[in-house]
Enzyme design. Structure first.
Site, PDB file in Angstrom:
ATOM      1  N   ARG A  41       7.891   0.530  -6.608  1.00 39.60           N
ATOM      2  CA  ARG A  41       9.085  -0.400  -6.480  1.00 39.60           C
ATOM      3  C   ARG A  41       8.988  -1.897  -7.191  1.00 39.60           C
ATOM      4  O   ARG A  41      10.095  -2.515  -7.246  1.00 39.60           O
ATOM      5  CB  ARG A  41       9.661  -0.535  -4.748  1.00 39.60           C
ATOM      6  CG  ARG A  41      10.328   0.750  -4.373  1.00 39.60           C
ATOM      7  CD  ARG A  41      10.347   0.869  -3.085  1.00 39.60           C
ATOM      8  NE  ARG A  41       9.455   0.445  -2.029  1.00 39.60           N
ATOM      9  CZ  ARG A  41       8.797   1.366  -1.553  1.00 39.60           C
ATOM     10  NH1 ARG A  41       8.487   2.619  -1.762  1.00 39.60           N
ATOM     11  NH2 ARG A  41       7.706   0.902  -0.810  1.00 39.60           N
ATOM     12  N   GLU A  60      -4.452   0.590   6.372  1.00 40.79           N
ATOM     13  CA  GLU A  60      -4.656   0.588   8.029  1.00 40.79           C
ATOM     14  C   GLU A  60      -5.811   1.481   8.484  1.00 40.79           C
ATOM     15  O   GLU A  60      -6.919   1.128   8.953  1.00 40.79           O
ATOM     16  CB  GLU A  60      -3.568   0.927   8.619  1.00 40.79           C
ATOM     17  CG  GLU A  60      -3.145   0.810  10.117  1.00 40.79           C
ATOM     18  CD  GLU A  60      -1.630   1.394  10.406  1.00 40.79           C
ATOM     19  OE1 GLU A  60      -0.939   1.396   9.651  1.00 40.79           O
ATOM     20  OE2 GLU A  60      -1.707   1.409  11.515  1.00 40.79           O
TER      21      GLU A  60
HETATM   22  P1  AMP Z   1       0.815  -4.771   1.667  1.00 46.19           P
HETATM   23  O1  AMP Z   1      -0.180  -4.201   0.760  1.00 46.19           O
HETATM   24  O2  AMP Z   1       0.384  -4.423   2.963  1.00 46.19           O
HETATM   25  O3  AMP Z   1       1.401  -6.264   1.457  1.00 46.19           O
HETATM   26  O4  AMP Z   1       2.063  -3.615   1.241  1.00 46.19           O
HETATM   27  C1  AMP Z   1       2.929  -3.934   0.211  1.00 46.19           C
HETATM   28  C2  AMP Z   1       3.479  -2.579  -0.402  1.00 46.19           C
HETATM   29  O5  AMP Z   1       3.738  -1.745   0.570  1.00 46.19           O
HETATM   30  C3  AMP Z   1       4.564  -2.842  -1.413  1.00 46.19           C
HETATM   31  O6  AMP Z   1       4.315  -2.208  -2.498  1.00 46.19           O
HETATM   32  C4  AMP Z   1       5.880  -2.433  -0.578  1.00 46.19           C
HETATM   33  O7  AMP Z   1       6.717  -1.370  -1.402  1.00 46.19           O
HETATM   34  C5  AMP Z   1       5.032  -1.480   0.396  1.00 46.19           C
HETATM   35  N1  AMP Z   1       5.740  -1.877   1.800  1.00 46.19           N
HETATM   36  C6  AMP Z   1       4.719  -2.393   2.959  1.00 46.19           C
HETATM   37  N2  AMP Z   1       5.483  -2.739   3.844  1.00 46.19           N
HETATM   38  C7  AMP Z   1       7.058  -2.039   3.431  1.00 46.19           C
HETATM   39  C8  AMP Z   1       8.110  -2.177   4.190  1.00 46.19           C
HETATM   40  N3  AMP Z   1       8.187  -2.382   5.714  1.00 46.19           N
HETATM   41  N4  AMP Z   1       9.165  -1.606   3.652  1.00 46.19           N
HETATM   42  C9  AMP Z   1       9.024  -1.339   2.453  1.00 46.19           C
HETATM   43  N5  AMP Z   1       7.954  -1.414   1.627  1.00 46.19           N
HETATM   44  C10 AMP Z   1       6.921  -1.610   2.187  1.00 46.19           C
END
Ligand code: AMP
Length: 170
Positions: free
Chosen positions: A58, A95
């Site tokens: 995305r 996680e």
């Molecule tokens: P993080 O690595 O935990 O910061 O997660 C970021 C990645 O996971 C991004 O590429 C987002 O597209 C996806 N992501 C994480 N949480 C969400 C959420 N609540 N809604 C949509 N996409 C998410």
């Protein structure tokens, strides 16, 4: 025009306990999309950008729009084994367990001024891995920007050495 109206919350996707931030209503509306792009571009205050790096998948949507607007190159960072040429990789914690991301070895030249983009900043693991890839090739990170930041997950802490901007915060 408020861009938050164009983010749709989906409870329990892709699994129980996750409130998924769906950006497809934003993508489908040209006026909202233009407005959002303007907010992201304005946050750069005219800073020169050579490459925009977008995280799969995305991060590709606004990443390419940003690259076009900034007259910069666009670089996709992808999940393992998706890129066809020589790659470097960086791992990040999930996680449960870990995952990794890859980028082409010729995507960034030493000294390139880089903007990193993704749709959501959650725990910051993805953004941190993308930063590592860029720095491995000698790129200089000007800003990490996101459509949304989920502040309660403290992702900003993981990338605190870089300027961070989010068009929306939750
Ligand atoms: P993080 O690595 O935990 O910061 O997660 C970021 C990645 O996971 C991004 O590429 C987002 O597209 C996806 N992501 C994480 N949480 C969400 C959420 N609540 N809604 C949509 N996409 C998410």
């Amino acid at each position: 025009m408020k861009i938050e109206k164009y983010i749709r919350d989906i409870q329990g996707f892709p699994k129980e306990g996750i409130l998924f931030k769906d950006i497809t209503p934003l993508l489908i509306n040209p006026e909202a999309r233009t407005n959002c792009l303007r907010i992201l571009v304005d946050s750069l205050e005219g800073k020169k950008i050579d490459k925009v790096v977008g995280a799969e998948s995305r991060g590709f949507f606004f990443g390419t729009l940003l690259a076009q607007e900034l007259n910069a190159g666009f670089v996709p960072v992808r999940k393992p084994k998706k890129l066809p040429y020589d790659t470097i990789s960086a791992s990040y914690e999930l996680e449960y367990g870990s995952d990794s991301l890859e980028m082409h070895t010729d995507a960034i030249k030493k000294g390139d001024r880089v903007l990193i983009h993704d749709d959501v900043l959650a725990t910051g693991g993805t953004a941190k891995a993308v930063c590592e890839l860029v720095e491995k090739l000698g790129g200089e990170i000007v800003q990490c920007n996101f459509l949304m930041e989920l502040t309660f997950l403290n992702g900003r802490e993981k990338i605190k050495e870089y300027p961070v901007f989010a068009a929306l915060t939750y």
